[in-house]
Design an enzyme around this catalytic site. Structure first.
Site, PDB file in Angstrom:
ATOM      1  N   ASN A  20      50.497  44.832  49.193  1.00  0.00           N
ATOM      2  CA  ASN A  20      51.351  43.958  48.384  1.00  0.00           C
ATOM      3  C   ASN A  20      52.670  44.654  48.097  1.00  0.00           C
ATOM      4  O   ASN A  20      53.364  45.039  49.066  1.00  0.00           O
ATOM      5  CB  ASN A  20      50.645  43.330  47.173  1.00  0.00           C
ATOM      6  CG  ASN A  20      49.934  44.238  46.218  1.00  0.00           C
ATOM      7  OD1 ASN A  20      48.902  44.781  46.525  1.00  0.00           O
ATOM      8  ND2 ASN A  20      50.459  44.405  45.017  1.00  0.00           N
ATOM      9  N   ASP A  21      53.071  44.833  46.871  1.00  0.00           N
ATOM     10  CA  ASP A  21      54.464  45.155  46.544  1.00  0.00           C
ATOM     11  C   ASP A  21      55.074  46.326  47.319  1.00  0.00           C
ATOM     12  O   ASP A  21      54.417  47.350  47.515  1.00  0.00           O
ATOM     13  CB  ASP A  21      54.586  45.568  45.068  1.00  0.00           C
ATOM     14  CG  ASP A  21      53.869  44.652  44.124  1.00  0.00           C
ATOM     15  OD1 ASP A  21      53.373  43.614  44.557  1.00  0.00           O
ATOM     16  OD2 ASP A  21      53.806  44.997  42.943  1.00  0.00           O
ATOM     17  N   SER A  24      52.179  49.743  41.152  1.00  0.00           N
ATOM     18  CA  SER A  24      53.557  49.809  41.643  1.00  0.00           C
ATOM     19  C   SER A  24      54.441  50.772  40.869  1.00  0.00           C
ATOM     20  O   SER A  24      54.202  51.053  39.693  1.00  0.00           O
ATOM     21  CB  SER A  24      54.183  48.415  41.604  1.00  0.00           C
ATOM     22  OG  SER A  24      53.648  47.668  42.658  1.00  0.00           O
ATOM     23  N   ASP A  27      54.725  49.109  36.397  1.00  0.00           N
ATOM     24  CA  ASP A  27      55.752  48.953  37.433  1.00  0.00           C
ATOM     25  C   ASP A  27      57.080  49.621  37.056  1.00  0.00           C
ATOM     26  O   ASP A  27      58.142  48.977  37.041  1.00  0.00           O
ATOM     27  CB  ASP A  27      55.975  47.461  37.775  1.00  0.00           C
ATOM     28  CG  ASP A  27      54.670  46.736  38.061  1.00  0.00           C
ATOM     29  OD1 ASP A  27      53.701  47.413  38.445  1.00  0.00           O
ATOM     30  OD2 ASP A  27      54.613  45.505  37.872  1.00  0.00           O
TER      31      ASP A  27
HETATM   32  C1  FRU Z   1      52.715  42.757  41.335  1.00  0.00           C
HETATM   33  C2  FRU Z   1      51.593  43.625  40.811  1.00  0.00           C
HETATM   34  C3  FRU Z   1      52.125  44.714  39.927  1.00  0.00           C
HETATM   35  C4  FRU Z   1      51.060  45.762  40.025  1.00  0.00           C
HETATM   36  C5  FRU Z   1      50.591  45.626  41.447  1.00  0.00           C
HETATM   37  C6  FRU Z   1      49.140  45.866  41.617  1.00  0.00           C
HETATM   38  O1  FRU Z   1      52.430  42.095  42.501  1.00  0.00           O
HETATM   39  O2  FRU Z   1      50.641  42.827  40.139  1.00  0.00           O
HETATM   40  O3  FRU Z   1      52.402  44.309  38.612  1.00  0.00           O
HETATM   41  O4  FRU Z   1      51.563  47.047  39.754  1.00  0.00           O
HETATM   42  O5  FRU Z   1      50.912  44.317  41.851  1.00  0.00           O
HETATM   43  O6  FRU Z   1      48.784  45.892  42.978  1.00  0.00           O
END
Ligand code: FRU
Length: 478
Positions: A36-37, A97, A156
């Site tokens: 993901n991110d 993140s 984050d």
């Molecule tokens: C955003 C998120 C962040 C978190 C991460 C977990 O997409 O939910 O807030 O750090 O993904 O994978």
């Protein structure tokens, strides 16, 4: 070099069985498994480093690791061993993140350590530090910032250097309203709270603001957030979660005066959690996760899930809009090309002679009479101008009806519309009129029906420019 871990070896083996039907040719993705991110995007010691939220063992979200790729030119990438594992008391349920900074040549990661306290959703989130002197092997230094009393969702961190200090913005959920908290440090390890840069004042602005980012571009201070929980409103906020920007002034005392309220950055189905960084030559570049939470992901069955958007150069214009354009370095990927003379199609669909991946098209809105006209991508999507609704529409089609929706933006008020389009195996990114708007979506054309065609329904369409290229791969081994 770093020895490959069990997880790295698992990914390398899984990569051999990935079904490549929708696997990207020119977007950063894991070799197999889940991402993901975008995390820790940085240029340091001659390399661009991109990290990503990664679950190596299955193409689903799981305890988060940080995957890692590097590049010398922001175009061609190499996979490196996994950088961070969820293996300490303070991050055992996920290295969430975060961002990266250059601390006197030391690549320094600041990320969220997530711990699940029970099975009722109680969690502890702390901001942690890890460093690397060779850009490959990382040493963890533990938590450097703890949440405010009573706050569970606190994550984050985005860190940057300005005004002779280190600064960090963190997303938080306080009384079910999202906010961005600003901290300051002289040494990256001792942080003091400065202020709340901005916060939701009602539930329709989101219960949690994930992945904040804060930067100056064209003399404006831009606050990026990814709010969870904004309800759809007409054509806007149609995805489960949003990513948007506010514009304003970062005052000397650290506070932030918002001048322009929240606007979505991208209008497609799949754009979330963007992060920005500064390129070697000073440009501000942004990369997002080209996926959306809780949307069906057909590629899960094919052994991989999630990719990054193309890197986009970010500017801010005098009309109060964040402009996002694909970085010009991507021109290095161009191989075979075609340019068509201005032409008109009437009540017809014209299949293109090859599978182009980059297209620069100009439609003459004023002299086109068709009700709908544009470009089809096999049986997966149609990008068209709807002259009755006066909108640019991306419609996508899939056997899974939850994916079978459209996204659209109002047509710009001008006689022509310029579209810069990138079509990868399973995605489309459309940049409108030099980045004034963009539409980013995953698409799922069937393998035997991916051909591109121009079409005009009930009337004619005038295309004044069509430059098209095939693109090569960004990974050397593909
Ligand atoms: C955003 C998120 C962040 C978190 C991460 C977990 O997409 O939910 O807030 O750090 O993904 O994978």
């Amino acid at each position: 070099m770093k020895a490959l871990s069990q997880a790295d070896i698992f990914v390398k083996n899984a990569a051999k069985t990935v079904d490549t039907l929708y696997y990207p040719k020119f977007h950063v993705a894991a070799e197999a498994g889940w991402i993901n991110d975008p995390n820790g995007l940085i240029y340091i010691n001659g390399y661009y480093h991109f990290f990503f939220q990664h679950y190596p063992y299955e193409p689903v979200w799981g305890p988060m690791h940080w995957g890692h790729v590097i590049s010398k030119d922001l175009v061609h990438w190499e996979h490196l061993p996994i950088a961070l594992y969820p293996d300490e008391d303070y991050d055992r349920d996920g290295c969430y993140s975060g961002s990266a900074v250059n601390n006197n040549g030391v690549l320094t990661l600041i990320y969220t350590g997530n711990v699940n306290l029970d099975d009722k959703g109680n969690i502890r989130q702390v901001q942690c530090m890890a460093t690397s002197t060779d850009g490959i092997n990382f040493t963890k230094h533990g938590p450097v910032l703890f949440p405010p009393a009573g706050v569970m969702h606190f994550r984050d961190p985005k860190v940057w250097r300005a005004r002779d200090s280190w600064w960090m913005v963190v997303g938080a959920r306080v009384n079910d309203l999202g906010e961005t908290r600003l901290y300051k440090s002289a040494n990256l390890t001792d942080w003091t709270f400065v202020t709340i840069l901005d916060q939701a004042t009602s539930s329709d602005q989101g219960f949690m603001w994930e992945c904040p980012d804060f930067f100056n571009v064209n003399n404006k201070d831009i606050l990026i957030t990814s709010p969870q929980g904004m309800p759809a409103s007409g054509y806007d906020y149609r995805n489960l979660f949003q990513s948007g920007y506010r514009c304003g002034v970062w005052n000397e005392d650290g506070s932030y005066t918002v001048e322009e309220e929240f606007k979505e950055i991208d209008h497609g189905h799949d754009f979330y959690a963007p992060q920005s960084f500064v390129a070697a030559d000073g440009r501000r570049i942004m990369v997002g996760w080209m996926q959306m939470w809780e949307a069906p992901i057909p590629t899960e069955k094919q052994g991989w899930a999630g990719a990054f958007t193309l890197p986009r150069e970010v500017k801010y214009n005098e009309h109060g809009r964040l402009l996002c354009t694909p970085i010009t370095e991507l021109e290095q990927l161009r191989t075979a090309s075609t340019s068509l003379q201005p032409f008109k199609i009437t009540n017809q669909s014209t299949v293109l002679d090859a599978q182009y991946q980059e297209l620069k098209l100009c439609f003459d809105i004023k002299n086109s009479t068709a009700e709908r006209y544009g470009l089809s991508v096999g049986d997966g999507a149609k990008l068209f101008i709807d002259s009755q609704a006066k909108r640019l529409v991306l419609e996508r089609y899939s056997d899974d009806l939850t994916l079978n929706t459209d996204r659209s933006i109002p047509l710009p008020v001008c006689s022509k519309i310029n579209l810069h389009i990138f079509i990868d195996a399973g995605s489309i990114e459309v940049f409108v009129n030099d980045g004034e708007a963009s539409i980013t979506s995953n698409i799922f054309p069937r393998f035997d029906n991916k051909a591109l065609s121009f079409f005009a329904e009930n009337g004619s369409a005038v295309i004044t420019k069509a430059d098209m290229w095939q693109l090569s791969s960004i990974f050397a081994n593909c």
